[in-house]
Design an enzyme around this catalytic site. Structure first.
Site, PDB file in Angstrom:
ATOM      1  CE1 TYR A 173      -3.687  -2.331  -0.230  1.00  0.00           C
ATOM      2  CE2 TYR A 173      -3.063  -3.164   1.925  1.00  0.00           C
ATOM      3  CZ  TYR A 173      -3.833  -3.260   0.778  1.00  0.00           C
ATOM      4  OH  TYR A 173      -4.737  -4.285   0.637  1.00  0.00           O
ATOM      5  NE  ARG A 290      -1.828 -21.821   8.099  1.00  0.00           N
ATOM      6  CZ  ARG A 290      -1.611 -23.112   8.302  1.00  0.00           C
ATOM      7  NH1 ARG A 290      -2.337 -23.779   9.182  1.00  0.00           N
ATOM      8  NH2 ARG A 290      -0.676 -23.762   7.635  1.00  0.00           N
ATOM      9  CB  CYS A 354     -14.101 -19.496   9.741  1.00  0.00           C
ATOM     10  SG  CYS A 354     -12.894 -20.665  10.407  1.00  0.00           S
TER      11      CYS A 354
HETATM   12 FE1  SF4 Z   1      -8.347 -20.999   9.075  1.00  0.00          FE
HETATM   13 FE2  SF4 Z   1     -10.969 -20.703   9.091  1.00  0.00          FE
HETATM   14 FE3  SF4 Z   1      -9.494 -19.146   7.569  1.00  0.00          FE
HETATM   15 FE4  SF4 Z   1      -9.751 -21.744   6.955  1.00  0.00          FE
HETATM   16  S1  SF4 Z   1     -11.361 -20.224   6.973  1.00  0.00           S
HETATM   17  S2  SF4 Z   1      -7.861 -20.498   6.987  1.00  0.00           S
HETATM   18  S3  SF4 Z   1      -9.896 -22.618   8.993  1.00  0.00           S
HETATM   19  S4  SF4 Z   1      -9.460 -19.218   9.776  1.00  0.00           S
END
Ligand code: SF4
Ligand code: ADP
Length: 665
Positions: A173, A290, A354
């Site tokens: 950005y 992650r 999600c």
């Molecule tokens: Fe993780 Fe949920 Fe995103 Fe998939 S949708 S990457 S499980 S946070």
């Protein structure tokens, strides 16, 4: 009991004038909600604070109409109305003792300004991202204007009671464009040397601090790598910046690494690139990776890699991750599977969802809490047929609500589609969808899982259940029906489905994997086959490998992987027919036909719902179908379906209410 080694994660961290109650730090992340859905957003961020995240940030928050990212939804602090809306979020976060942060954003060349129609700005006049027009090169007056907008937005951030205010100099950005010597080719005092390119960031540091006052912290988000951590210029830049900020949120330039899908990138992958930063500053450092393992988080802090554990996706998959670690219940963490369906929502301009956490984005709209469900007064008998993602989620939630649940699965192995999808290269982490639910179900004495129990309609009715949920899934079609052909194609010769191959059948080569699905299965299958020494071609009606996976930030890596592995690629052709030894395709535009040698065709075109049981049972009022047997889709949809159905069992009318957030005049 919590292991002693995790205690370090619960130490407070001083960030300039404010104190984070622990080391769990939700970095800024997009939500697909933006300025348009303030209540939805506040409830979602509030749930994370409730779950123990010590710092909860906004998504990218535009400082001025000269930077608008429509159709991608972004937050904004343009005026007093935005202040009131954003204050909903800070209130929700403060209610749980957490700090709220805001990421002040100007996209520069990355802003198309489709909504405001304002001409974009940049260090030089270059084409905007994805559109056939350019931004205006900023002159001194524009720079002065920009600084004023940033100052004013910072003042509004203070009015909205944010505790941490970001100067956002990453992710390509505007400020990152100034720092980048290839984009910033200016000949004035804002271009050229690293000192000059950093000038604007340093000016903003000073002005933002002045604007927000002494009670709020100043953070910077910045890329610190050059992929091997040894870039002299990046070190020089850091030397210049290190005195100006209270917190360094550090990341890498390659977004597909930072935001990497589990198919290609594993936990803590940024560590080699950012590890040197902690030694360059006495200020707290946060970075992502992650992280779902508390051991990895604690180890990074102990080894002096970071002070705060940054997370976007792990906080989306489990807003209560910190609380679970604090209570020594790490086995209850709903671990992110790294599929990036959450991220795909922003690109598609829709609110976040999600795969692992069906309540994500539903906190306000449906009143769904990520951990709590309504416990029933009267225990009903619930039969769920099929233990794929939909059936497992339904069994977990119906069980948690207190119903007597029987989950019948035809096979010995539980997980439905996951039993074969997790065998695709890199996708083993997707098995967490199954494993988390199996773990939770095992703790519920009122849920029984029956393996190797294929149910007929008579079996299902004989159980005498008050409610039956049919979750019998789907399978890939062998007949080529799909987007291009609603009728079966003449396919003779060797034809196999992805499931058959991944469950052990070995196809004769050469194989043609034909992709009309456009997501992950066909390309990952091609990789799987070629890795086993089987000559494989990936053929699609699209112009690139797995086009839909551009939304999940994995398309370039998927494409590159197939090239590297030696899969032959054919684009823009539509499957017509197959006969022993060859398949025939027609060019998308001209219709010109081509033939490819092929011993086994794997059409990845569409799926057939396995709904025979439903068809037999559907006249019974207490029967409902969920997941892929209702409409084949992505795993997130099946989990959501299962969750919704379980919440709906014997629910009060008010529990089923769906609220809509919109402007009412
Ligand atoms: Fe993780 Fe949920 Fe995103 Fe998939 S949708 S990457 S499980 S946070
Ligand atoms: P979803 O994604 O909707 O959960 P899946 O295809 O992943 O669907 O899972 C469906 C599951 O249902 C599979 O494990 C399959 O073995 C199981 N199943 C299908 N038909 C029956 C049946 N008649 N009785 C019990 N289980 C069944």
């Amino acid at each position: 009991m919590r292991p002693k080694s995790h205690d370090i994660l619960f130490e407070p961290v001083q960030i300039g004038p404010v104190t984070a109650p622990n080391r769990f730090y939700q970095v800024p992340h997009c939500t697909g909600m933006g300025y348009g859905l303030p209540r939805t957003l506040a409830a979602m961020r509030g749930a994370k604070a409730e779950g123990g995240w010590g710092v909860v940030n906004t998504e990218y928050c535009s400082i001025d109409p000269s930077s608008d990212d429509t159709p991608a939804p972004y937050a904004s602090l343009w005026d007093g109305g935005d202040v009131r809306n954003m204050a909903l979020m800070t209130e929700a976060v403060h209610a749980h003792g957490s700090l709220a942060g805001v990421e002040l954003w100007h996209g520069g060349i990355r802003s198309s300004n489709g909504f405001t129609r304002t001409r974009g700005l940049g260090p030089q006049s270059l084409p905007v991202y994805g559109d056939p027009w350019q931004v205006q090169a900023m002159d001194k007056a524009d720079i002065a204007e920009y600084r004023r907008w940033h100052r004013d937005a910072a003042r509004r951030a203070a009015q909205a009671e944010f505790d941490i205010v970001y100067v956002y100099a990453a992710h390509t950005y505007l400020l990152a464009q100034y720092l980048d010597a290839r984009i910033n080719t200016r000949s004035d005092e804002y271009g050229g040397s690293v000192e000059n390119r950093a000038r604007l960031v340093l000016e903003l540091a000073e002005e933002t601090r002045e604007a927000v006052g002494s009670k709020r912290a100043l953070a910077i988000r910045i890329e610190v790598d050059n992929e091997d951590g040894s870039d002299d210029e990046k070190v020089a830049l850091f030397e210049l910046l290190k005195g100006g900020f209270d917190l360094f949120d550090v990341t890498v330039a390659d977004y597909s690494q930072e935001m990497g899908v589990s198919r290609f990138i594993k936990e803590a992958s940024l560590e080699p690139f950012i590890a040197h930063v902690r030694k360059l500053t006495a200020k707290p450092v946060v970075s992502v990776g992650r992280f779902t393992s508390p051991d990895t988080m604690a180890s990074q802090v102990k080894r002096g890699i970071v002070d705060l554990t940054g997370a976007a996706r792990p906080s989306i998959a489990d807003p209560f991750l910190p609380q679970k670690i604090r209570e020594g219940r790490a086995e209850d963490i709903r671990e992110c599977i790294g599929c990036n369906i959450c991220y795909a929502c922003d690109g598609r301009g829709v609110p976040i969802r999600c795969t692992q956490n069906p309540t994500m984005g539903e906190e306000w709209r449906r009143g769904w809490h990520p951990e709590r469900v309504n416990i029933v007064q009267k225990r009903d008998k619930v039969l769920i047929v099929g233990a794929g993602p939909a059936g497992l989620e339904a069994a977990h939630i119906a069980g948690k609500r207190g119903h007597e649940v029987m989950l019948a699965e035809a096979r010995r192995e539980v997980g439905g589609r996951l039993t074969w999808e997790t065998k695709l290269p890199g996708l083993s982490e997707w098995g967490r969808v199954r494993d988390y639910r199996l773990g939770q179900i095992a703790k519920l004495p009122n849920v029984e899982l029956y393996r190797e129990s294929r149910m007929t309609a008579a079996d299902a009715l004989a159980v005498g259940a008050d409610h039956i949920l049919v979750a019998t899934g789907s399978h890939w079609r062998r007949d080529g029906r799909g987007r291009n052909s609603p009728v079966a194609l003449p396919l003779s010769g060797g034809v196999m489905t992805p499931e058959e191959i991944l469950l052990g059948a070995i196809p004769l080569g050469p194989v043609v994997a034909y992709d009309e699905d456009h997501y992950v299965v066909a390309s990952a299958l091609a990789e799987h086959l070629v890795s086993r020494g089987i000559e494989t071609a990936y053929v699609t009606d699209a112009g690139v490998v797995s086009p839909w996976s551009a939304y999940t930030a994995e398309q370039p890596r998927a494409h590159k992987r197939l090239r590297e592995k030696g899969v032959t690629l054919h684009f823009n052709v539509i499957l017509q027919s197959a006969s022993p030894g060859e398949v025939c395709f027609a060019d998308v535009y001209s219709g010109v036909q081509t033939r490819l040698a092929c011993a086994t065709l794997v059409p990845v075109t569409s799926r057939e719902p396995d709904d025979a049981l439903w068809q037999e049972l559907k006249h019974n009022k207490h029967v409902r179908r969920i997941g892929d047997c209702r409409a084949p889709g992505i795993i997130a949809q099946a989990v959501y379906d299962g969750h919704e159905a379980a919440r709906a069992i014997a629910a009060e009318e008010s529990d089923l209410e769906i609220r809509r957030e919109r402007v009412v005049v």
